[in-house]
Each structure stands twice: as structure tokens, then as C-alpha cells.
Design an enzyme around this catalytic site. Structure first.
Site, mmCIF file in Angstrom:
data_model
loop_
_atom_site.group_PDB
_atom_site.id
_atom_site.type_symbol
_atom_site.label_atom_id
_atom_site.label_comp_id
_atom_site.label_asym_id
_atom_site.label_seq_id
_atom_site.Cartn_x
_atom_site.Cartn_y
_atom_site.Cartn_z
ATOM 1 N N HIS A 1 1.041 -1.156 -0.080
ATOM 2 C CA HIS A 1 -0.172 0.150 -0.114
ATOM 3 C C HIS A 1 0.740 0.948 0.254
ATOM 4 C CE1 HIS A 1 -3.816 -2.012 2.159
ATOM 5 N NE2 HIS A 1 -3.288 -3.075 0.683
ATOM 6 N N GLU B 1 0.783 3.846 1.818
ATOM 7 C CA GLU B 1 1.314 4.408 3.001
ATOM 8 C C GLU B 1 3.094 3.251 3.811
ATOM 9 O OE1 GLU B 1 -2.543 4.928 3.954
ATOM 10 O OE2 GLU B 1 -1.714 3.805 2.232
#
Length: 156
Positions: A53, A55
Site C-alpha cells: 500500500h 503508506e
């Protein structure tokens, strides 16, 4: 740069990498001392990694850049409210602050619905949808006991 500039950068990154076919429309930047330290974007489908992802990829890059697992003193700007996995990673990395663009409800509206995970986490282990069984607890505990006695461990 201002917080709005950093958020704009994260959003622009999400659009650019989505258009390039890297993955979903998610981007993140980690900022330290008013400068972008690292960028991340969703690479789930391009890397066949469900943990890639925006992040998490930004955290990995920031940690490599600084040579540490502790991102205290840094902030993250992400184009969407972090999912449970990313939120946990942000806490583990000790980031100081989270700024986000889209909400998790906005993400759900386009097919990225994490509500199931939010509902699973507080359930007792035996009530979760993936069967989970504890095995060889004594041997596993021995490894923890050895870690606990280890004089040169690095706490994290």
C-alpha cells in the site's frame, strides 16, 4: 512547502502511478523538517504484494533513507485515510502525525472497502472468519524467553 502542498503531492502521485498501472489510486509522502523524505504509492497489483500500500511503501523508503525503523519527527500525508494495516504500520513506525485526503467511506464507494477488517479485529480469535489455531506454544514461548534474556537486543 505547506501541508496543502504535501497533500497535493501525495494526491498527484496517486493519480500518476494509477495511470501508469502501478496499482490503485493511493499515494503517500513522508515529510521530515519541512521536506519530502520519501514517496510511496499503491503497488499491490504491479508487485503482486498485498502489503504494498502507499503508506507502507513510503514507510519502507523513509526507513531506508534514514537508516532506522523509528520515524519519530516525521509526518505522513496520504491521499486516503489509512486502512487498518497501514494505520498499524504508521503507529509501529512512530510517525508524529497523519494527514489524509479521502475517507475510508470514499474508498469503499469505489470498491476499496476495509469495513470487514475493522469488524474482524475486535472479535475473539475463534470468532474470526479465518480459522486460527495455536500450535507448539511452549516452543514458541522459549524463543520469547530467550529474547527477553538477550542483553544486546534492540527494542522496537
Amino acid at each position: 512547502m505547506t501541508p496543502a502542498d504535501f497533500m497535493g503531492h501525495a494526491i498527484d502521485l496517486s493519480v500518476r502511478r494509477m495511470r501508469e498501472g502501478a496499482g490503485g489510486p493511493f499515494g503517500a509522502v513522508i515529510v521530515k523538517d519541512g521536506k519530502i523524505l520519501a514517496e510511496g504509492w499503491n503497488q499491490v497489483t504491479s508487485s503482486n504484494d498485498p502489503t504494498a500500500h502507499a503508506e507502507v511503501t513510503a514507510i519502507r523508503r523513509a526507513c531506508q533513507e534514514l537508516g532506522t525503523f523509528d520515524l519519530s519527527g516525521c509526518e505522513i500525508y496520504t491521499s486516503c485515510e489509512p486502512c487498518p494495516m497501514c494505520l498499524a504500520a504508521i503507529y509501529w513506525a512512530r510517525l508524529d502525525r497523519i494527514y489524509y485526503g479521502n475517507t475510508r467511506q470514499d474508498a469503499a464507494a469505489i470498491g476499496f472497502d476495509d469495513e470487514f477488517l475493522y469488524q474482524e479485529l475486535p472479535k475473539p480469535i475463534d470468532a474470526r472468519s479465518i480459522p486460527t489455531t495455536q500450535l507448539d506454544a511452549a516452543r514458541a514461548k522459549a524463543a520469547f524467553d530467550e529474547w527477553d534474556r538477550k542483553d544486546d537486543k534492540i527494542r522496537y
